[in-house]
Design a protein around this motif. Structure first.
Motif, PDB file in Angstrom:
ATOM      1  N   PHE A 164       0.865  -1.185   0.000  1.00 14.22           N
ATOM      2  CA  PHE A 164       0.000   0.000   0.000  1.00 14.22           C
ATOM      3  C   PHE A 164       0.891   1.220   0.000  1.00 14.22           C
ATOM      4  O   PHE A 164       2.050   1.153   0.426  1.00 14.22           O
ATOM      5  N   GLY A 165       0.360   2.322  -0.509  1.00 11.60           N
ATOM      6  CA  GLY A 165       1.193   3.525  -0.611  1.00 11.60           C
ATOM      7  C   GLY A 165       0.392   4.733  -1.029  1.00 11.60           C
ATOM      8  O   GLY A 165      -0.841   4.718  -1.039  1.00 11.60           O
ATOM      9  N   VAL A 166       1.107   5.782  -1.376  1.00  9.40           N
ATOM     10  CA  VAL A 166       0.470   7.025  -1.818  1.00  9.40           C
ATOM     11  C   VAL A 166       1.136   7.481  -3.122  1.00  9.40           C
ATOM     12  O   VAL A 166       2.268   7.090  -3.417  1.00  9.40           O
ATOM     13  N   ARG A 167       0.405   8.261  -3.874  1.00 12.58           N
ATOM     14  CA  ARG A 167       0.929   8.799  -5.137  1.00 12.58           C
ATOM     15  C   ARG A 167       0.577  10.280  -5.252  1.00 12.58           C
ATOM     16  O   ARG A 167      -0.517  10.696  -4.841  1.00 12.58           O
ATOM     17  N   TYR A 168       1.482  11.015  -5.855  1.00 11.91           N
ATOM     18  CA  TYR A 168       1.181  12.365  -6.311  1.00 11.91           C
ATOM     19  C   TYR A 168       1.096  12.261  -7.833  1.00 11.91           C
ATOM     20  O   TYR A 168       1.999  11.689  -8.462  1.00 11.91           O
ATOM     21  N   ALA A 221      -4.391   7.179  -2.845  1.00 13.17           N
ATOM     22  CA  ALA A 221      -4.022   6.142  -1.874  1.00 13.17           C
ATOM     23  C   ALA A 221      -4.142   4.818  -2.627  1.00 13.17           C
ATOM     24  O   ALA A 221      -5.184   4.561  -3.243  1.00 13.17           O
ATOM     25  N   VAL A 222      -3.073   4.029  -2.655  1.00 10.51           N
ATOM     26  CA  VAL A 222      -3.074   2.824  -3.485  1.00 10.51           C
ATOM     27  C   VAL A 222      -2.804   1.569  -2.649  1.00 10.51           C
ATOM     28  O   VAL A 222      -2.212   1.635  -1.571  1.00 10.51           O
ATOM     29  N   PHE A 223      -3.264   0.452  -3.168  1.00 10.35           N
ATOM     30  CA  PHE A 223      -2.941  -0.852  -2.601  1.00 10.35           C
ATOM     31  C   PHE A 223      -2.928  -1.857  -3.752  1.00 10.35           C
ATOM     32  O   PHE A 223      -3.494  -1.599  -4.818  1.00 10.35           O
ATOM     33  N   GLY A 224      -2.283  -2.991  -3.534  1.00 15.85           N
ATOM     34  CA  GLY A 224      -2.284  -3.987  -4.604  1.00 15.85           C
ATOM     35  C   GLY A 224      -1.323  -5.123  -4.351  1.00 15.85           C
ATOM     36  O   GLY A 224      -0.765  -5.264  -3.243  1.00 15.85           O
ATOM     37  N   THR A 225      -1.149  -5.928  -5.400  1.00 16.27           N
ATOM     38  CA  THR A 225      -0.258  -7.087  -5.307  1.00 16.27           C
ATOM     39  C   THR A 225       0.574  -7.196  -6.576  1.00 16.27           C
ATOM     40  O   THR A 225       0.186  -6.681  -7.633  1.00 16.27           O
ATOM     41  N   TYR A 265      -7.596   4.968  -4.761  1.00 14.58           N
ATOM     42  CA  TYR A 265      -8.606   5.957  -4.393  1.00 14.58           C
ATOM     43  C   TYR A 265      -7.998   7.310  -4.710  1.00 14.58           C
ATOM     44  O   TYR A 265      -6.995   7.709  -4.118  1.00 14.58           O
ATOM     45  N   LYS A 266      -8.611   7.988  -5.699  1.00 14.05           N
ATOM     46  CA  LYS A 266      -8.066   9.251  -6.183  1.00 14.05           C
ATOM     47  C   LYS A 266      -8.869  10.405  -5.591  1.00 14.05           C
ATOM     48  O   LYS A 266     -10.101  10.351  -5.601  1.00 14.05           O
TER      49      LYS A 266
END
Lengths: 237, 165
Positions: free
Chosen positions: A118-122, A159-163, A179-180
């Motif tokens: 999981f993480g964050v993006r700009y 806010a991101v998550f994944g595999t 989630y943008k």
């Protein structure tokens, strides 16, 4: 002149560092836990699938990540072009976008390199759009309109998550859920964009997204074992 | 933490299924086409009316217009229409202003409305729409007026025109 000198100096620093690494015995072999052990590069499959189903929607996206201990530095780049048309109207939107940000890997010690993160993006998008239509506007008659926006910019946070799961050898597949939110645009004139490349619908200030990637991992070296902090090691006995 | 590959792949399959979901969109009805709603009000000279506020000094002024025309169109919007206190006036989407001329038995009044037009698609397959915002009455020959709201996205009164009692 001044810039050239700076570049030359920076280049000398890099070369000097590389030479020093190779001349000091054993230093190059010492595992640095903060240097990446691999770079994973992927392409989005949903964009390809959408284009096959509907040639008016082109979305092409690449993703790359590099590991830093149990974290990743991730970077995505995409291009999108959409043509929409209906009775007496046509809308065209095209542009590029990028996202950058850190991820936390919940499986840092996985032997196969599988990842749950999981993480964050700009994110930022650079695009233009055009709407042409003919409309009956009583009592003012039938009128043709041609509105366009050039040089639009948008920015948002995710806010991101994944595999990312190993299929064979260095080949991985995975998804990223997003989630943008907090989207803002600059440069809109008399035309409200219908969508923002990389974000989705302009009218909503937030939304969900999903990418389905296929990755190839370019491995440089073995990942050094994670060194647990002394406090944690003591607590665990 | 240990996750089997089978379990992780089943998560991927779920994600792929979710990726197939698409938003269903309905086009807004033609009723949502914007127009300026004008309410005529008689008021006491001593009072200071607040646009949009219910006030005992405000009484609806039911006016009988011979005609109401817009932007020099040869055909009036209304002609010898039933007297009413509220009229709905279509704004001209081809330019940034509309001049309405109200003709009564003995008087001719005008209202010039300026606005900002914004074009866009409400949904992917829907006909484009125009929204009017930043509505300003730049010239009015009626005694006074008040702007209730500066956008025409509701069916409420947008402008109140005050006539002396």
């Amino acid at each position: 002149m001044k810039t050239t000198w700076k570049c030359t100096f920076a280049g000398r620093l890099v070369i000097g560092w590389a030479l020093w690494m190779h001349t000091v015995p054993g230093l190059a072999q010492r595992p640095n836990p903060y240097l990446p052990s691999a770079v994973r590069v992927g392409a989005d499959l949903i964009g390809v699938g959408t284009y096959v189903a509907d040639r008016n929607q082109l979305r092409f996206e690449l993703s790359a990540d590099a590991d830093v201990r149990q974290y990743f530095v991730s970077f995505d780049y995409g291009y999108a072009r959409t043509n929409r048309s209906g009775t007496d109207f046509s809308y065209r939107n095209q542009g590029s976008y990028f996202r950058i940000g850190p991820d936390v890997n919940l499986l840092p010690a996985d032997a196969f390199g599988n990842v749950i993160f999981f993480g964050v993006r700009y994110a930022r998008s650079f695009f233009s759009d055009r709407l042409s239509f003919t409309q009956d506007t009583p009592p003012y008659g039938t009128t043709s309109f041609d509105e366009r926006n050039n040089g639009l910019r948008a920015a948002w946070v995710e806010a991101v998550f994944g595999t990312k799961i190993q299929v064979v050898s260095q080949l991985f597949i995975g998804f990223t859920g997003r989630y943008k939110f907090a989207m803002g645009t600059r440069g809109t004139g008399g035309l409200a964009p219908y969508e923002v490349p990389g974000f989705g619908k302009y009218a909503t200030n937030s939304g969900f997204g999903l990418n389905y990637f296929i990755y190839y991992r370019f491995k440089f070296r073995e990942k050094p074992p994670l060194i647990k902090s002394r406090k944690k090691a003591v607590a665990r006995g | 933490m240990h996750y089997s590959r089978k379990r992780l792949l089943s998560v991927l399959a779920l994600a792929a299924w979710l990726a197939g979901c698409q938003e269903s969109l309905d086009c807004p009805s033609a009723e949502s086409v914007a127009g300026l709603s004008v309410r005529f009000v008689r008021w006491e000279l001593s009072a200071s009316p607040t646009p949009g506020q219910v006030d005992s000094t405000k009484v609806d002024a039911v006016l009988a217009f011979r005609s109401i025309s817009a932007n020099g169109l040869p055909v009036p919007l209304y002609e010898n229409d039933t007297a009413s206190a509220v009229v709905k006036l279509p704004l001209d989407p081809t330019v940034n202003f509309t001049v309405f001329v109200f003709r009564r038995a003995a008087t001719v009044d005008t209202i010039q409305v300026s606005y900002r037009r914004k074009f866009g698609l409400a949904a992917a397959k829907c006909t484009p729409r125009v929204d009017f915002s930043e509505i300003v009455l730049t010239s009015v020959s009626f005694p006074s007026f008040g702007v209730v709201r500066k956008t025409t996205d509701t069916n409420e009164n947008d402008v109140e025109v005050y006539l002396r009692r």
